[in-house]
Design a protein around this motif. Structure first.
Motif, PDB file in Angstrom:
ATOM      1  N   HIS A   1       0.827  -1.210   0.000  1.00 25.11           N
ATOM      2  CA  HIS A   1       0.000   0.000   0.000  1.00 25.11           C
ATOM      3  C   HIS A   1       0.862   1.262   0.000  1.00 25.11           C
ATOM      4  O   HIS A   1       0.549   2.242  -0.683  1.00 25.11           O
ATOM      5  CB  HIS A   1      -0.948   0.013   1.201  1.00 25.11           C
ATOM      6  CG  HIS A   1      -2.032  -1.006   1.113  1.00 25.11           C
ATOM      7  ND1 HIS A   1      -2.986  -1.004   0.124  1.00 25.11           N
ATOM      8  CD2 HIS A   1      -2.315  -2.080   1.888  1.00 25.11           C
ATOM      9  CE1 HIS A   1      -3.815  -2.013   0.296  1.00 25.11           C
ATOM     10  NE2 HIS A   1      -3.423  -2.698   1.360  1.00 25.11           N
ATOM     11  N   VAL A   2       1.946   1.221   0.752  1.00 28.18           N
ATOM     12  CA  VAL A   2       2.873   2.364   0.781  1.00 28.18           C
ATOM     13  C   VAL A   2       3.481   2.563  -0.602  1.00 28.18           C
ATOM     14  O   VAL A   2       3.597   3.696  -1.091  1.00 28.18           O
ATOM     15  CB  VAL A   2       3.968   2.145   1.850  1.00 28.18           C
ATOM     16  CG1 VAL A   2       5.083   3.172   1.722  1.00 28.18           C
ATOM     17  CG2 VAL A   2       3.360   2.181   3.239  1.00 28.18           C
ATOM     18  N   ARG A   3       3.862   1.482  -1.235  1.00 19.42           N
ATOM     19  CA  ARG A   3       4.493   1.564  -2.562  1.00 19.42           C
ATOM     20  C   ARG A   3       3.493   2.039  -3.617  1.00 19.42           C
ATOM     21  O   ARG A   3       3.850   2.819  -4.508  1.00 19.42           O
ATOM     22  CB  ARG A   3       5.101   0.218  -2.970  1.00 19.42           C
ATOM     23  CG  ARG A   3       6.236  -0.211  -2.068  1.00 19.42           C
ATOM     24  CD  ARG A   3       7.333   0.825  -2.095  1.00 19.42           C
ATOM     25  NE  ARG A   3       8.325   0.536  -1.074  1.00 19.42           N
ATOM     26  CZ  ARG A   3       9.266   1.369  -0.720  1.00 19.42           C
ATOM     27  NH1 ARG A   3       9.372   2.548  -1.286  1.00 19.42           N
ATOM     28  NH2 ARG A   3      10.118   1.053   0.221  1.00 19.42           N
ATOM     29  N   VAL A   4       2.259   1.576  -3.538  1.00 14.83           N
ATOM     30  CA  VAL A   4       1.230   2.035  -4.480  1.00 14.83           C
ATOM     31  C   VAL A   4       0.998   3.536  -4.308  1.00 14.83           C
ATOM     32  O   VAL A   4       0.865   4.280  -5.287  1.00 14.83           O
ATOM     33  CB  VAL A   4      -0.080   1.237  -4.314  1.00 14.83           C
ATOM     34  CG1 VAL A   4      -1.233   1.902  -5.049  1.00 14.83           C
ATOM     35  CG2 VAL A   4       0.111  -0.194  -4.797  1.00 14.83           C
ATOM     36  N   ALA A   5       0.978   3.997  -3.070  1.00 17.61           N
ATOM     37  CA  ALA A   5       0.818   5.430  -2.807  1.00 17.61           C
ATOM     38  C   ALA A   5       1.981   6.221  -3.410  1.00 17.61           C
ATOM     39  O   ALA A   5       1.775   7.299  -3.982  1.00 17.61           O
ATOM     40  CB  ALA A   5       0.706   5.687  -1.311  1.00 17.61           C
ATOM     41  N   ALA A   6       3.186   5.692  -3.306  1.00 12.76           N
ATOM     42  CA  ALA A   6       4.356   6.364  -3.885  1.00 12.76           C
ATOM     43  C   ALA A   6       4.244   6.413  -5.405  1.00 12.76           C
ATOM     44  O   ALA A   6       4.558   7.429  -6.023  1.00 12.76           O
ATOM     45  CB  ALA A   6       5.638   5.643  -3.473  1.00 12.76           C
TER      46      ALA A   6
END
Length: 101
Positions: free
Chosen positions: A74-79
Motif C-alpha cells: 500500500h505504501v508503494r502504491v501510494a508512492a
C-alpha cells in the motif's frame, strides 16, 4: 510526432484508471529526448525533472514488485500514485509553456 502531440498522448496514459507503467516510462523517455532536441535551454528544467521522476518511478516500481507485506504494498502504491501525479503536473506545465510560446 511533435512535442505537443507526444505530451497529449502521454497525458492520456498518465491519467488512466489502471496506469500502464511501462508505457508511462517509454513515452516519458521519448518526450525527454524530444525536449533535449529543442533549441536552446527553454525546456531544460522540465526535461531534467521529468528524467529524475522517471528514474524514481522505476525505483518505486521495483520496490512495489518486491514488497511482500500488504502494508508495504500500500505504501508503494501510494508512492507510485504520487509519482504519477507529479508527472501529470510536469506534462501540463510543458503544454502550458508550449501554448505561451
Amino acid at each position: 510526432m511533435d512535442l505537443r502531440s507526444q505530451l497529449l498522448a502521454w497525458q492520456v496514459v498518465l491519467i488512466a484508471e489502471a496506469p500502464d507503467w511501462t508505457a508511462i516510462q517509454q513515452q516519458g523517455q521519448a518526450i525527454t529526448q524530444t525536449l533535449a532536441q529543442t533549441e536552446g535551454d527553454r525546456y531544460l528544467t522540465y526535461r531534467l525533472e521529468i528524467e529524475k521522476h522517471l528514474r524514481l518511478l522505476q525505483l518505486d516500481l521495483s520496490f512495489w514488485q518486491r514488497s511482500r507485506a500488504s502494508q508495504s504494498q500500500h505504501v508503494r502504491v501510494a508512492a507510485l500514485q504520487q509519482r504519477q501525479q507529479t508527472l501529470i503536473r510536469y506534462c501540463e506545465a510543458v503544454l502550458t509553456a508550449i501554448a505561451q510560446a
